[in-house]
Structure formats: C-alpha cells, structure tokens
Scaffold this motif. Sequence first.
Motif, short mmCIF file in Angstrom:
data_model
loop_
_atom_site.label_atom_id
_atom_site.label_comp_id
_atom_site.label_asym_id
_atom_site.label_seq_id
_atom_site.Cartn_x
_atom_site.Cartn_y
_atom_site.Cartn_z
N VAL A 242 0.80 -1.17 -0.10
CA VAL A 242 -0.21 -0.06 0.08
C VAL A 242 0.93 1.33 -0.09
O VAL A 242 2.24 1.03 0.22
N LYS A 264 -11.40 4.68 1.79
CA LYS A 264 -9.89 4.46 2.19
C LYS A 264 -9.39 5.64 2.85
O LYS A 264 -8.89 6.42 1.68
N TRP A 281 -4.44 2.40 0.26
CA TRP A 281 -4.51 2.33 -1.06
C TRP A 281 -3.68 1.38 -1.79
O TRP A 281 -2.19 1.49 -1.51
N ARG A 284 1.34 -0.76 -6.94
CA ARG A 284 1.26 -1.78 -8.29
C ARG A 284 2.79 -2.47 -8.53
O ARG A 284 3.69 -1.60 -7.88
N ASN A 294 1.22 3.75 -7.39
CA ASN A 294 0.17 3.37 -8.18
C ASN A 294 -0.50 4.63 -8.66
O ASN A 294 -1.16 4.98 -7.63
N ASP A 296 -3.09 5.76 -10.11
CA ASP A 296 -4.47 5.62 -10.10
C ASP A 296 -5.05 5.71 -8.54
O ASP A 296 -5.66 6.46 -7.99
N SER A 297 -4.23 5.00 -7.83
CA SER A 297 -4.48 4.83 -6.05
C SER A 297 -4.29 6.17 -5.75
O SER A 297 -4.84 6.74 -5.02
N ASN A 301 -6.90 8.32 -3.84
CA ASN A 301 -6.46 8.94 -2.13
C ASN A 301 -6.50 10.32 -2.09
O ASN A 301 -6.96 10.87 -1.18
N THR A 322 5.96 3.24 -1.14
CA THR A 322 5.07 2.11 -0.74
C THR A 322 5.67 1.38 0.51
O THR A 322 6.96 1.25 0.85
#
Length: 385
Positions: A242, A264, A281, A284, A294, A296-297, A301, A322
């Motif tokens: 995440v 989230k 979130w 990737r 990521n 998109d995350s 977020n 991450t």
Amino acid sequence: MLDRKHPGHVFDVAVVGGGASGASATYHLSRAGLDVVLLDRNDLNTEASGRNAGSLHGQIQHEPFLEEGAEWAEAWLPALRFLADSLTLWDDLSDDLGTDLQVAKKGGILVADDVSQLAAIERKVALENRIGIPSRMLSADELRSLAPWLSDAVVGGELCPIEGKANPLLVAPAFARRAVEAGALVRTQTPAVGFDRDGDTRVIRTPGGDVRARRVVLAGGDGMPDLARHFDLDLPISSGAVQVSVTERVDPMVAHLFYYAGGKLTFKQAQSGTLLIGGGWPARRNAAGEWVVNPDSLRANLAMAIRIAPMIADLALLRTWTGIGNGTPDHSPIIGPVTAEGDVVVGFYPYMGFTAAPLMGRILADLAQGKDPGLDLAPFAPTRF
C-alpha cells in the motif's frame, strides 16, 4: 567460553525479524538478563514497521466492520483489547527508550459526510464501549469545533480518545539500541534459511553460518509464512503493498488521527508539520515485479483527502512511498508456540502491527522465558486456521 559470534556459541534466545515487534521482544529479553541475538534478513526497520504512516489505532476499523459484519466484530474484540492495552504502553515509551518517538495521543476521529453512515458508526462505538474503550459519537458541530478545517459536508462521526500517532522511523531502532546497551547482539543481512535441532538447541541456518539458541522467537512480518513452514505450520498471512503520501510543511492544523467513513483514508499531521495521507490504497508491480507507486491509487486517495479537507488542495506533494501491508483471514493476530516443546514462538499482528509492537514484544519475551504473559492468547492461536 566461546565468543558470542562463534558458531558454537548458544544464545538463550534468537529473535528473527528486526521490525518493531522483533526489536521490542529483543529489548524485553535483554533487559531480563538473557543472552539474545536479533537476526534480520535486511536492515532493521526497513519493511512494514518503518514504512507505515505512524498511526496508533485503537478502534474497530470501519472498512472491515462494514465488510465482515457484526459476528466478525464480536469475535475481533480480543484483538481490539490487545491494541488498547498496547496503546497504554506508548505513553511512557519515549522515556523508557530514551528517545523522543514523537508520540501524540490526541484521539482518532472517524468522519461521516452522509447521514446513512452514522448508524454503522454508532453500532461500532457500542462494541468499543463494551470492552472499555471510551469512544463516543460526535455531532457535526462538535467535529468542526475539533477540526475547523473539515469540509462543510461533514454530518457527524466518532471520537476514539485513545488513538494517536508516532514516528515509525524511530521506534524499532530505539528498541534495538536499548537492547544492545543491555547486551543483545544484532546481526543484519542475516536471513534465516533453515532450522535444525541439536539436543535442546535450535540451530538457525543462515548464509553467514549457523546461529544456535535454546529458544527462538519468530517476528518476521511478511516472511512469517516461510519461517513457519520449517515447523510444518501453514500461516495464512497475506502480503500486499500500500502507499502513503506526504505534503509540504504547514502550520499546526490536524491534532487527531482522521478516518473517513466513506472510503479508504487516514489523515494526520506529523510533528515536522507535514501532512500524511494514506488509508490502504494499493501500490502496483512494475515490469521487474517490484512494488512501485500506483498513480490511480494516488489520484483517488488525494481526491478523497481533498473532499474531507478542501483547504489542502493547493499544497505541494513531496513524495509517495510504498510499504507492505500484511493480513490474516480474520484480521486477528497470531501469537503462541509453534512447536510441541514450546521453544519456538511466533508473534504477528495484521495491518496494525506498529500499534501492537510494545505489547507484542513484551508478550513474546514472556513466552520465550516460559512465563505466563497474563493475557488469554487462545483467540490468537497459530493453529486456529
């Protein structure tokens, strides 16, 4: 007497895993006068314990409460009590370890921006109250008095006063440092790749040679399934990366740990003034199989954070990183012996292991010494799956 670095030396206890829980166990064992070695496959605090956002959790997490249901929440109360008991240890931890861990426990707030979210929050509060956690419902006006930066769309929520934050970069190293001062030996870049038995001694195979100990503590985070297989135990620990983001510094603004009932999101301010934005979130994998951010995350977020705190929209984002999030099927910890002799014990708290680390280390130290930890560990038995 053999030198402690000699392959024939026998330690009282070997701790495998140099995150917050493993370092905490090493600290308690060394303070008890035992001859202890801490082994880590990398460097200390480089995985989940050092890469999380520093939240200190003490309420039932809203997302699993909604997804898993009331029966799960009832069964999870012993795990929540574990967190609450660990949170009391955080109060004196900076003094105990001689390091300012930047602990601040001003409470956690779960924010709702839709009246349909409030009924579930109220049920959750009732469960927390049942085991002595003094959570309470908040009106929209009460929320804004505590956090005037919140969106006007906020309709109410929950205050859990025992929650807070700390600096994850400091905790495990402080435990390890005090353990070394008490006589512990720390060996990094030393993965445990195998285990043998020699009489009443456990032999830990590493690329740098054997390590021998009378008892072993396994506290290896996402490495736990591989470690446990050496003892014919299948631990269903999941792992996934995440991401967390941090903004530029701003004046003091956010006193609490914030969650959002609609998705989230965790949101808090570090002692340095930066805002930490997370919530679980997913990252990737890139073409090489490495965990990376990521986008998109990240967008989702940040959009959620701006929805709750519109005033942060113009702040500069400094970085996103991450970290590994580890889970169990029932969201409860795994604690207890993994051998019939009881000479190998395991300790793992899913998702919120940073919060649990002070108590986890103490309990693992008790188990490794054959002492009663004073806590019913039956709900956390490694063999329950």
